[in-house]
Scaffold this active site. Structure first.
Site, short mmCIF file in Angstrom:
data_model
loop_
_atom_site.label_atom_id
_atom_site.label_comp_id
_atom_site.label_asym_id
_atom_site.label_seq_id
_atom_site.Cartn_x
_atom_site.Cartn_y
_atom_site.Cartn_z
N ASP A 100 12.94 -71.80 -52.07
CA ASP A 100 12.60 -70.70 -51.15
C ASP A 100 13.53 -69.52 -51.40
OD1 ASP A 100 11.05 -69.50 -49.22
OD2 ASP A 100 12.24 -70.24 -47.54
N VAL A 134 19.34 -67.85 -35.40
CA VAL A 134 20.73 -67.84 -35.83
C VAL A 134 21.54 -66.99 -34.86
CG1 VAL A 134 22.31 -67.27 -37.70
CG2 VAL A 134 20.00 -68.06 -38.23
N GLY A 142 11.78 -69.69 -39.67
CA GLY A 142 10.70 -70.62 -39.44
C GLY A 142 11.04 -71.76 -38.50
N GLY A 187 19.44 -63.33 -36.10
CA GLY A 187 18.29 -63.52 -36.97
C GLY A 187 17.47 -64.69 -36.52
N SER A 188 16.26 -64.79 -37.04
CA SER A 188 15.38 -65.90 -36.70
C SER A 188 14.54 -66.24 -37.91
CB SER A 188 14.48 -65.54 -35.51
OG SER A 188 13.65 -64.43 -35.85
#
Length: 883
Positions: free
Chosen positions: A643, A534, A530, A527-528
């Site tokens: 968030d 990851v 901001g 995953g990626s």
């Protein structure tokens, strides 16, 4: 003697016998009536000039008055059969539980008398001396009554209440009783001694506070079953069969609600009582038994004197003594110094003046691996000082019995007046405790007998300081050498405080080489987001982890990195992701988390695979709500996530839910409610208050949660481009969710859809099933859909005060609270944003929002200027930020 004479004598004899029998009967009857009257139990009311003692009513165990429905009894009784101490008490008749005591600090004998007259109630000892009485009453008292509520009252001829026992509670309040603000309950010394002990529960306008000898050790709002609904001041506490509430009056608004462990009928009898060990309990009498519904603090080691003075309480209630101490045999409680030449000081009168000892006569015993109840409720006397200075401050204060010193912050906390028990802690703590002791030996003596004690006390501290100084010197020397050898290294910000700090509670600080090995040189991204990417990794012990690599960190990013470590490293909850460790390397920062093999919620919810079943969605909603509720009210400092979105909700194969990514979190003390200087979060989930310079609070997370709940219901993004008729894939039921060229190619065939507005419109029409993802058709009931839709709309109301707390959201989901009805006037803003979203110009690029508070700027998107008040409600495209 003739027959006539015989007959006359016989009649006379019979008459005399009958008279004697009648006389005997009358005498016996009078004696019986006299005895019965003297031991009668009165019902409801007693008139003046009444006198009673336990001995007088011994046939009734001292009982002399009952309420009319016999629920409560007034008696002159002893707490245990063998006790010679007697009290005027009121007890619950069925359970024989004492709820009020008149003369708790002045017991009497069985022959001492209680007098009731036109001036009130007086209790005399055997010498006839008054030892307790009701206050001076100016009016004439007409009657003493014991009400069915358990309230003992004095009234005048017009039935006006002149005095009542409810105004003077002892250690218990009962169902229906109002416990006003600033009233206190004081625990008894023991079950056999009703005298006032050292534990007290006081209701304040802000909370219910538990104290020991005047020192706060717990607050009602800290308990996970106690939820705050309002910021209004508390007026009174009320207890009934359905629960316990701290209420603001006028308006009878619940400020703090205690959710009890058992749902019971409203007729059940409850009491709230502070026990002899300082535990506050709510118990329910049902089926001739007491059931405990609520206990706080749940951790028995939170009781300040659980293990006596200087004792250490471990999990499970076991007690031990610190190094240099042994069990105090004289009191059979607590710990005393093993060295007879040393003694623990006694607090002075609180003036803070020097005691008879000189500062050099004090030594300090370190107590490692412990916490102390008081530190959570006091401020340090000084910050940024050394340990020696902190000890000097304690030595100069004769009320100081010990201290806690923060190694990193240099904070100095004093333990004054009373020394209680310590709490054993497995977490790595920044602070360390010290117990102050008096050394009575001659300091001028040349004897070497002092040497072992000095070494034992001072060497651990000196050694730690020396090693720390040496380590810092070596790091700085190595850094300077490296900098001179290579011009390619980053500037000084690369080796800031993050290179040298140690975070309390974190088990591992990983080396960079360890993470390279675990991730096979960062070859498996999962995953990626901001701030970076990851990666999946496997540690040497075969533990699977997720490694978040944060690159190109600016000053704000460094702050968030430290925030995330500080928060996650010190909180533990089943619905919050566990941080295993961290690493710093040049410009990069790494966070090592437990691995959640299903990734983030957005993958499962918006992906092309089979849909989540309704029960799975419901459990995700509950788990997320529990995690946020813990952040808001379960921690000692309120934590606002800032968030909340599907990308930050992680799932495992067994659908365990965990909230991640605390880099944007904000820590607030209970008193803080100010504004943040920067707006942070992800568009589509930002609450309106971000744009209006209103205070950011936990209700900001509630708004974001409501938006996530709407996405759970429909199975697609709230702000999406829904396919036109005939273009929807019947298998997936959604289009326009994936990023990339395919989404761009199909965008001209898609119609814009703002789902929150659709949810509002369907709510007004009662068409809740129309909002559920089509792939779940026939597998969801209207009631199930209505519950989540109404709850989501309650959460996204424009006015923060109208939104429920996350604790109440959990209660609504679990069914212990009814789901509220959203106010339409607070949802009208959705109509405006829904209409604006449908305009062709409202196509925005993917981005996170970061706007300085108070500035209205334009965000250029495809050549169109979009004001932030609308931009904040527009959803970002799916963002692959899984951790």
């Amino acid at each position: 003697m003739d027959n006539a004479t015989h007959l006359h004598f016989f009649k006379l004899t019979n008459s005399l016998s009958a008279w004697m029998a009648a006389t005997t009967t009358v005498v016996l009857l009078l004696l019986h009536l006299t005895t019965t009257t003297s031991t009668n139990i009165y019902s409801g009311t007693i008139t003046p000039n009444f006198t009673a003692s336990h001995y007088q009513f011994i046939e009734n165990s001292g009982d002399f008055l009952r309420s009319r429905n016999r629920n409560y009894t007034a008696a002159i009784a002893n707490p245990q059969p063998t006790s010679q101490s007697f009290y005027l008490v009121i007890y619950h008749t069925a359970s024989h539980t004492v709820i009020w005591t008149a003369n708790r600090n002045n017991p009497i004998s069985s022959s001492s008398q209680v007098h009731f007259s036109t001036t009130g109630i007086t209790i005399n000892n055997d010498s006839g001396k008054p030892i307790w009485s009701t206050p001076v009453i100016k009016s004439t008292v007409a009657a003493l009554q014991l009400l069915d509520s358990g309230n003992l009252i004095l009234i005048d001829q017009l039935n006006n209440t002149l005095w009542q026992s409810f105004d003077f509670p002892t250690d218990t309040i009962v169902s229906g009783q109002r416990f006003p603000v600033w009233k206190s309950l004081t625990a008894s010394i023991s079950p056999a001694d009703f005298s006032a002990g050292k534990y007290m529960f006081t209701l304040t306008p802000a909370d219910g506070v538990l104290t020991w000898q005047g020192l706060t050790y717990f607050k009602l709002s800290m308990d996970p079953n106690s939820f705050k609904n309002s910021d209004r001041p508390v007026s009174y506490l009320t207890l009934n069969g359905s629960g316990c509430n701290l209420v603001h009056d006028p308006g009878s608004e619940t400020v703090i609600k205690i959710l009890l462990t058992s749902a019971v009928s409203g007729s059940d009898y409850r009491i709230l009582k502070i026990l002899t060990d300082g535990t506050l309990v709510i118990m329910r009498y049902t089926n001739n038994n007491w059931v405990t519904d609520f206990t706080t603090p749940a951790d028995g080691c939170r009781s300040p004197f659980r293990c006596g003075m200087a004792g250490v309480c471990a999990s499970g209630g076991g007690c031990s003594c610190p190094a240099g101490f042994g069990t105090d045999r004289s009191s059979n409680s607590g710990c005393s110094l093993s060295d007879n030449s040393l003694s623990l000081p006694k607090s002075c009168d609180g003036t803070g003046s020097l005691s008879h000892q000189q500062p050099e006569n004090y030594v300090y015993f370190p107590v490692a691996g412990v916490k102390y109840f008081l530190i959570d409720f006091i401020n340090p006397v000084q910050n940024g000082v050394g340990l020696v200075t902190c000890q000097d401050i304690c030595s100069a204060n004769c009320s100081c019995l010990g201290l806690f010193y923060g190694n990193k912050s240099g904070s100095c906390y004093l333990i004054e007046n009373h020394l209680g028990s310590f709490i054993s802690s497995n977490e790595e703590n920044d602070s360390m405790g010290f117990i102050k002791a008096i050394d009575s030996r001659d300091r001028n003596s040349t004897s070497n007998s002092d040497f072992p004690m000095v070494i034992m006390v001072l060497l651990p501290v000196s050694g730690v300081l020396l090693i720390s100084i040496l380590a810092v010197w070596m790091r700085r020397t190595r850094y300077k050498r490296t900098k001179s050898d290579s011009k390619k290294l980053v500037d000084n910000s690369c080796l800031d405080d993050l290179e040298m700090f140690v975070i309390a509670g974190l088990p591992v600080r990983f080396g960079y080489e360890d993470l390279v090995e675990a991730t096979v040189n960062f070859s498996t991204p999962v995953g990626s987001g901001g701030f970076g990417t990851v990666y999946k990794g496997v540690l040497r012990d075969k533990t699977v982890v997720a490694v978040k690599k944060i690159t190109a960190l600016g000053s704000q990013g460094k702050k968030e990195f430290g925030t995330e470590i500080a928060i996650i490293g010190n909180i533990h909850h089943v619905n919050l992701v566990k941080l295993k460790g961290f690493c710093t390397h040049k410009r990069d920062r790494f966070l090592v988390y437990e691995y959640m093999n299903r990734g983030s919620l957005d993958r499962t919810l918006f992906g092309p695979g089979p849909p989540l079943e309704w029960q799975e969605r419901f459990e995700i909603a509950v788990g997320t709500a529990r995690g946020l509720a813990y952040l808001h009210s379960g921690c000692e400092h309120k934590i606002i996530h800032c968030d909340v979105k599907p990308e930050n909700i992680l799932l495992s194969d067994d659908m365990q839910v965990k909230i991640s990514d605390f880099g944007l979190s904000k820590l607030l003390s209970p008193e803080q409610s100010g504004l943040f200087t920067t707006m942070r979060g992800t568009r589509g989930y930002l609450a309106p208050e971000w744009l209006t310079n209103e205070a950011i609070s936990d209700k900001t997370d509630v708004y974001s949660y409501g938006m996530v709940l709407l996405e759970l219901i429909q199975g697609r993004k709230n702000c999406a481009h829904a396919p036109t008729h005939g273009s929807e894939n019947p298998t997936t039921g959604a289009q326009g969710q994936s990023s990339g060229s395919s989404g761009s190619q199909n965008r001209h065939r898609a119609r814009p859809l703002y789902f929150p507005l659709q949810a509002l419109e369907m709510h007004e029409q009662g068409r809740y099933l129309d909002l559920v993802e089509p792939r779940l058709a026939g597998r969801v009931t209207k009631d199930e859909a209505e519950k989540l839709v109404k709850l989501a709309l309650c959460c996204v109301q424009e006015e923060p005060s109208l939104r429920p707390t996350m604790a109440n959201v959990v209660a609504m989901l679990e069914g212990t609270l009814p789901v509220g009805t959203p106010r339409l006037e607070s949802l009208n803003f959705l109509r405006f944003y829904g209409r604006r979203f449908s305009e062709p110009s409202m196509v925005a690029t993917e981005a996170e929002v970061e706007i300085p508070s108070g500035f209205m700027v334009s965000i250029e998107s495809s050549g169109t200027s979009v004001s932030p008040d609308l931009f904040s409600y527009m959803s970002s495209q799916q963002q692959r930020n899984n951790y």
